[in-house]
Design an enzyme around this catalytic site. Structure first.
Site: not given
Ligand code: NAD
Ligand code: WQD
Length: 346
Positions: A130, A159, A155, A91, A38, A185
């Site tokens: 993550s 996940k 957040y 994120k 988007n 990372n």
């Protein structure tokens, strides 16, 4: 080199940082790619950059995964998609604390919409998870069996919930296979310096803030604390080159295509297995790029974990994948990208 036609993969969030690098690796490995995005956190120009790198043009649809009707209509017309790599999400840990509902809407409702649009179809699904699911580990390195702690942010919770939704949905049916990749990372950029991280506003993450400081967009970098229980007092992370991370997604799709999974739902740590401190990253950046960085030691950042790095043996054994690029490569490519985007703003 002609590559066999490997099938068509839907990449949600494919104009984003990790998604764009993954599209490059998919195309280089003979996959047809459809990007759905988007453009809420990326730029349409990335499509041309990818095409310049690979010589191939991915299909693109600008669509918001929260628009369930539009998504169902689009997917119903895409009968030859065999795999999905789902990057699209919000994120920012800090933003999620201020706007939890935005994160549950954009990271959970969108996943449910996407799974619903593919209901009943045999799909190989790769999910962006993550290492944040581990919280502050008690034992290092973390393995895929390390405890998933109570999330320290909305957040991180999205996940964890996303993994649960996928595990339960895959187990309930016989058409969905899922591999959740728990990224450590991601840093760096493609060697061409034509794609890289495009942070919106002031970067929250270390490496983009560091490169923007080096190029003069930021006055100085603040090291968030140097009195932690680590060798040099600064926090330790497992930094992984975004190109290595992208290649792990191709390996995950390949594992599902070859039907060599041990279960319909699997998780893999995707990191290097090595930890680097903030001060080590700064020293390496200065050494590799011949740049002196203006940085100061400041107060620790709320919510930061002290140290984490991954045990990546499971990915090596089952995905036939290992990170190949070192911290120097990550930081050299990050600097090349910063110089490119500074001179060629999108
Ligand atoms: P990014 O913001 O660069 O890419 C995400 C892309 O998704 C963007 O292009 C954005 O426009 C798109 N998007 C967001 N919401 C959407 C929606 N509702 N509909 C359609 N498109 C939408 O982020 P990234 O760094 O590439 O991260 C990709 C994924 O990896 C995310 O799920 C993130 O949570 C996860 N992840 C990132 C990191 C990291 O440090 N970058 C670490 C671990 C996990
Ligand atoms: C790394 C280290 C900071 C900025 C976050 C999310 C995680 C994932 C990756 C999405 C820390 C220090 C940072 C600065 C600093 N994202 N730092 N000065 O916090 O490990 O992980 O991004 O999934 O979910 O939590 O990454 O790059 O923000 O920080 O000293 O200006 O650099 O304290 O020790 P983090 P980061």
């Amino acid at each position: 080199m002609s590559v066999l036609k490997q099938g068509k993969i839907l990449v949600t969030g494919g104009t984003g940082y990790i998604g764009s690098h993954t599209v490059v690796e998919l195309q280089n490995n003979g996959y047809e790619v459809v990007i759905l995005d988007n453009l809420s956190n990326s730029n349409i120009k990335v499509l041309g950059q990818i095409a310049t790198i690979t010589g191939k043009t991915a299909e693109f649809i600008q669509l918001d995964l929260r628009d369930k009707a539009a998504l169902v209509e689009f997917i119903s017309g895409e009968k030859d998609i065999t795999g999905v790599i789902h990057f699209a999400a919000s994120k920012s840990v800090g933003e999620s604390v201020k706007e939890p509902l935005l994160y549950y809407d954009n990271n959970i409702c969108t996943l449910v919409n996407l799974l619903g649009a593919f209901a009943g179809r045999s799909i190989n699904f790769v999910f962006s998870s993550s290492c944040t699911v581990y919280g502050e580990p008690d034992v290092l390195p973390v393995t895929e069996l390390s405890p998933v702690k109570t999330a320290e942010s909305p957040y991180g919770n999205t996940k964890q919930i996303g993994e649960e939704i996928l595990r339960e949905t895959a187990s309930a049916g016989d058409s969905l296979k899922v591999i959740a990749l728990r990224y450590f990372n991601p840093v760096g950029a493609h060697a061409s310096a034509l794609i890289g991280e495009l942070p919106n506003g002031v970067p929250q993450n270390l490496v983009p803030f560091l490169t923007q400081t080096a190029i003069g967009k930021r006055e100085f970098l603040t090291v968030y604390g140097d009195d932690y229980n680590t060798p040099d007092g600064s926090c330790i992370r497992d930094y992984i080159h975004v190109v290595d991370l992208a290649k792990a997604h191709v390996a995950a799709i390949g594992r599902m295509k070859e039907n060599t999974m041990d279960a319909v739902y699997e998780t893999f740590n995707i990191g290097t297995g090595n930890g680097s401190s903030v001060l080590e990253v700064i020293q390496a950046f200065q050494r590799v790029n011949g740049v002196t960085l203006n940085f100061r030691i400041g107060a620790s950042r709320e919510g930061d974990i002290v140290k984490i790095w991954g045990d990546v043996d499971k990915a090596a054994a089952n995905l036939n994948w290992k990170a190949e690029l070192a911290l120097d490569d990550m930081l050299g490519s990050a600097w090349a990208w910063e110089k490119y985007i500074n001179s060629n703003p999108f």
